[in-house]
Design a protein around this motif. Structure first.
Motif, short mmCIF file in Angstrom:
data_model
loop_
_atom_site.label_atom_id
_atom_site.label_comp_id
_atom_site.label_asym_id
_atom_site.label_seq_id
_atom_site.Cartn_x
_atom_site.Cartn_y
_atom_site.Cartn_z
N LEU B 69 72.77 5.62 -6.30
CA LEU B 69 71.46 5.06 -5.96
C LEU B 69 71.38 4.69 -4.49
CD1 LEU B 69 69.95 2.64 -8.62
CD2 LEU B 69 68.95 4.65 -7.57
N LEU B 72 70.99 7.70 -2.48
CA LEU B 72 69.64 8.24 -2.57
C LEU B 72 68.67 7.39 -1.76
CD1 LEU B 72 69.59 9.10 -6.37
CD2 LEU B 72 69.34 10.74 -4.52
N ILE B 100 65.65 6.37 -10.25
CA ILE B 100 65.42 7.51 -9.40
C ILE B 100 63.99 7.99 -9.52
CG2 ILE B 100 66.05 9.91 -8.95
CD1 ILE B 100 68.85 9.26 -9.85
#
Lengths: 162, 680
Positions: B69, B72, B100
């Motif tokens: 995470l 990202l 996400i």
């Protein structure tokens, strides 16, 4: 590469892995992934598998042994070990071990600690058989390139198609 | 290896950067696809990495969800798709999936050694665009790029549509052009793109630039302002324009607000159990959704929809979703039998979200919100906003429907242009059955497909009467909406909004169609179910959403889509839904499914061979298809329903719908429509 006898040994050991029902076609899929740019891929995978699965099996055993009767199962890392072991076994193509692990997982999800303990010896036994054979096979496999380790080296730094 | 974000050894670095929605498809496509793999099992990680590399993707491995995470987050555009295991020590895979979807809106593929229906269903409802069973084969990984493309395509469509809601014609033209030039060349693809750009530029309808709208980040503060404005106006009276005025935020456009409003409505609907309209969707849209991951998906969906339309960034979505989720954090394991994971996922997610979002909007705007929660009939404006946001989302929307929500929204929109889609739906439905084959692993693209389809299909479905009629009256739109809920999946009234004015959306569908196709491939199957269901109105068996994807039973309903088979499968699905609403709904459903398939097929076939050219083709084809199909909504809906309904539920829902639809049908004059009669 060491010699035809070694190759023969490798071949026959490999074949026995299948014949004895230890591995399935997934292992062949892994072999297919190996190519000139990554000639030690299979060895790497086996190595990673053996290392990690041993941890998982040990962890499962210890969790179960030390688990008190009234202790909830999910407070331990038992679930994590079980899932990882199952996943790893499926990845490598192991046939028998995942079956036992799956049984244990079902007990786990049902909160049945005793059931898990019952299955544990069988699972361990299957695992040991697989482990021994795979290790022997691993040892036989030649090291095509130096420096290979748990992770296949990024040989594909160039457009190796990796 | 790519332990972190290193682009790694992929040689096709250039292609990896060309994944934006509006970028030209690189020749090496899908090589260079940037994949993030998250799995705590090192054996699997190594194997997956190797397989993905073999597929010429750029791979980054990660064994912790939290780390993934943060990776990202740090690099929002650094990845195109995420593959994650379900069981991880530090965070549940589904949670990661939700995050996400909310924050980055990337397509997420779940994988696990567990292939139990419940788990798979969970993945679908949480918005996964696919679900792979371990041990994963390389063949399954080769197709994952489809999810990315589908999502992007949906984004495009959204953008376009939102920008030109009222210029549906233009878009249609565009899509038409695209469709017709289904030689599927890059040229076509580019042309369509250019067209869209042109159209977008020329449109300025709601004083939205539609095209290049910068993505609006719906921060917590902004959202609070929004909510305050809405409350001040009253939820029923809250129209984007007024909300915008009240909020008085510079740089915020009406479209942004519109899409956000849509999502917000969906969210509210979800919270309240969404069973207002027909009561049927209750299970579907019901708090169940809210509670389980669906909420996130729904929320996400709404949010996503919003983001798509209103350029709501994932973050905002996350915020909203979190809020929504907060209410119902339970992950509802929708009892729906997982007949076909793929189908379920793809359809359900998008539908859920979409429907809800739409409904909300619809209700406020027009009677369209017949479909409860099924935003099938996005009003032109809505579509426009969706488009707009889609545009902005472009890259983000790679995951068309990670959560399914997005997809559904898109789909919903697509559904609208039913008139066009009708034909498509019919035609596509017939094709649908073919698709699934190429899909490989279950196509969880639900999000995408659902979304896309929803749009297309929704609009069309409502039409029932005659696909092409796409009556701009929102009545049609709303129709599907309601129906969808009732249909409980099968007969998603998705697009059924008769005559959904989605004409405009049609144009956008094309894009979506393509992307949907991919997704719809998986879905298509399920659509068939819907189609059948609709047609027969009682095909509960088909319904089983599980089979939704699978069933694609093209043969089922007379290809209502006939004409427009081209519509991407996803589109078809939607259409199928709408048709089901009316007596013709079934037809639509089938049509949709068929359309979907056809669309999908094309995509599949094309893609399988040459990525780049096919991609174009797909896009082109999709767009074309989309037009015809506009069914996608149905698809979306189907998935939505499936999630919530078990077969029995679906049946009852469907039946209810049938009843409910009856009324709707009258409005639509479904008889005339009779999908069956539609020449394929």
């Amino acid at each position: 590469m060491a010699g035809s006898s070694l190759q023969q040994q490798i071949a026959s050991m490999r074949q026995s892995l299948f014949d004895e029902g230890l591995l399935n076609e997934q292992f062949i899929e892994l072999e297919k992934l190996e190519d000139a740019s990554d000639p030690n891929f299979v060895k790497n995978v086996i190595n990673v598998f053996l290392t990690d699965s041993l941890k998982n099996v040990t962890g499962i055993e210890e969790s179960l042994l030390h688990l008190k009767a009234d202790e909830p199962l999910d407070i331990t890392e038992l679930g994590k070990f079980l899932h990882r072991l199952k996943s790893g076994c499926l990845g490598i193509g192991a046939k028998k071990v995942p079956i036992e692990v799956e049984k244990m997982l079902q007990c786990y999800e049902a909160g049945d600690m005793e059931g898990m303990k019952t299955i544990l010896p069988t699972m361990k036994q299957e695992y040991n058989i697989l482990e021994n054979k795979l290790e022997a096979y691993f040892e036989l496999l030649p090291h095509i390139e130096p420096g290979q380790s748990s992770d296949p080296p990024s040989k594909g730094s160039t457009s190796s198609g990796e | 290896m790519n332990q972190s974000n290193c682009k790694g050894s992929m040689s096709t670095a250039s292609s990896s950067t060309n994944w934006k929605a509006n970028d030209v498809v690189p020749d090496q496509f899908p090589a260079g696809l940037r994949v993030l793999v998250v799995d705590d099992d090192p054996t699997c990680l190594v194997i997956l990495e190797k397989m993905l590399r073999t597929c010429l993707y750029e791979v980054t491995k990660c064994n912790r969800a939290e780390v993934a995470l943060s990776m990202l987050r740090e690099n929002k555009n650094g990845f195109d798709i995420v593959i994650s295991d379900v069981h991880m020590p530090d965070m549940d895979g589904f949670k990661l999936l939700e995050h996400i979807g909310l924050e980055m809106d990337l397509p997420v593929i779940m994988m696990s050694a567990d292939d139990g229906k419940q788990v798979v269903m969970k993945g679908v409802t949480h918005g996964a665009c696919d679900y792979l069973i371990k041990p994963v084969r390389i063949e399954a990984l080769k197709n994952i790029w489809q999810h990315v493309v589908r999502k992007k395509k949906n984004e495009w469509k959204d953008l376009e549509q939102s920008g030109s809601v009222e210029e549906g014609d233009r878009q249609q033209k565009l899509s038409e052009d695209v469709d017709y030039s289904s030689s599927a060349n890059e040229g076509n693809w580019k042309n369509s793109k250019k067209r869209k750009d042109e159209e977008e530029e020329t449109e300025d309808r709601d004083d939205t630039s539609t095209l290049k709208k910068p993505r609006v980040v719906w921060s917590v503060e902004l959202h609070q302002q929004f909510v305050a404005a809405v409350n001040q106006l009253g939820i029923d009276k809250a129209v984007p324009k007024k909300i915008l005025e009240l909020m008085n935020v510079p740089g915020l456009t009406r479209e942004n607000v519109a899409s956000h409003l849509q999502k917000y409505r969906l969210y509210l609907r979800r919270l309240s159990g969404v069973s207002q309209h027909q009561g049927m969707n209750n299970s579907f849209m019901s708090p169940q959704d809210a509670t389980f991951g669906a909420m996130s998906s729904l929320n996400g969906l709404d949010l996503q929809t919003l983001s798509v339309t209103g350029q709501l960034p994932a973050q905002s979505l996350a915020t909203l979703q979190a809020a929504g989720l907060g209410r119902s954090t339970t992950k509802s394991g929708i009892p729906m039998p997982l007949v076909d994971q793929r189908n379920l996922f793809s359809f359900e997610n998008p539908k859920l979200r979409f429907g809800e979002g739409q409904q909300q909007q619809m209700s406020s705007n027009k009677p369209m919100n017949l479909l409860h929660g099924i935003p099938t009939t996005m009003e032109p404006k809505q579509l426009a906003s969706l488009h707009q946001s889609a545009q902005s989302i472009g890259s983000m929307n790679m995951q068309v429907n990670t959560h399914g929500g997005q997809g559904s929204s898109l789909l919903m929109q697509m559904a609208q242009p039913q008139s066009r889609g009708q034909i498509l739906n019919e035609s596509t439905s017939s094709h649908v059955p073919r698709l699934p084959s190429s899909i490989g692993q279950p196509i969880m693209t639900n999000g995408i497909a659902g979304g896309v389809i929803g749009r297309n299909g929704i609009g069309d479905n409502s039409r029932g009467t005659g696909y092409n009629q796409v009556p701009p009256s929102s009545s049609m739109l709303s129709f599907p909406m309601n129906h969808t809920t009732e249909l409980a999946g099968n007969s998603f009234p998705l697009g059924s909004t008769p005559g959904i004015s989605n004409v405009t959306s049609k144009g956008s569908f094309q894009e979506e169609g393509n992307s949907e196709m991919k997704g719809s491939a998986g879905f298509v199957q399920s659509y068939d179910i819907f189609n059948d269901l609709q047609q027969h109105q009682h095909k509960s068996h088909d319904w089983e959403l599980q089979n939704v994807g699978l069933h694609f039973d093209a043969s089922q309903n007379a290809n209502p889509i006939q004409g427009n088979l081209d519509v991407s499968p996803s589109v078809l699905v939607h259409q199928g839904y709408s048709s089901s609403q009316r007596s013709g709904q079934n037809r639509n459903a089938s049509a949709v499914g068929r359309a979907m398939f056809s669309g999908v097929e094309c995509v599949e076939q094309g893609n399988m061979q040459n990525f780049s050219p096919h991609l174009n083709n797909l896009l082109v084809d999709n767009s074309v298809r989309v037009k015809a199909e506009t069914i996608p909504d149905t698809n979306c809906q189907t998935t939505l329903f499936t999630e919530h309904f078990g077969q029995d539920d679906l049946m009852s829902a469907l039946l209810k719908q049938q009843g409910g639809i009856g009324t709707a049908e009258t409005d639509f004059d479904l008889d005339g429509y009779s999908m069956d009669n539609i020449p394929v």
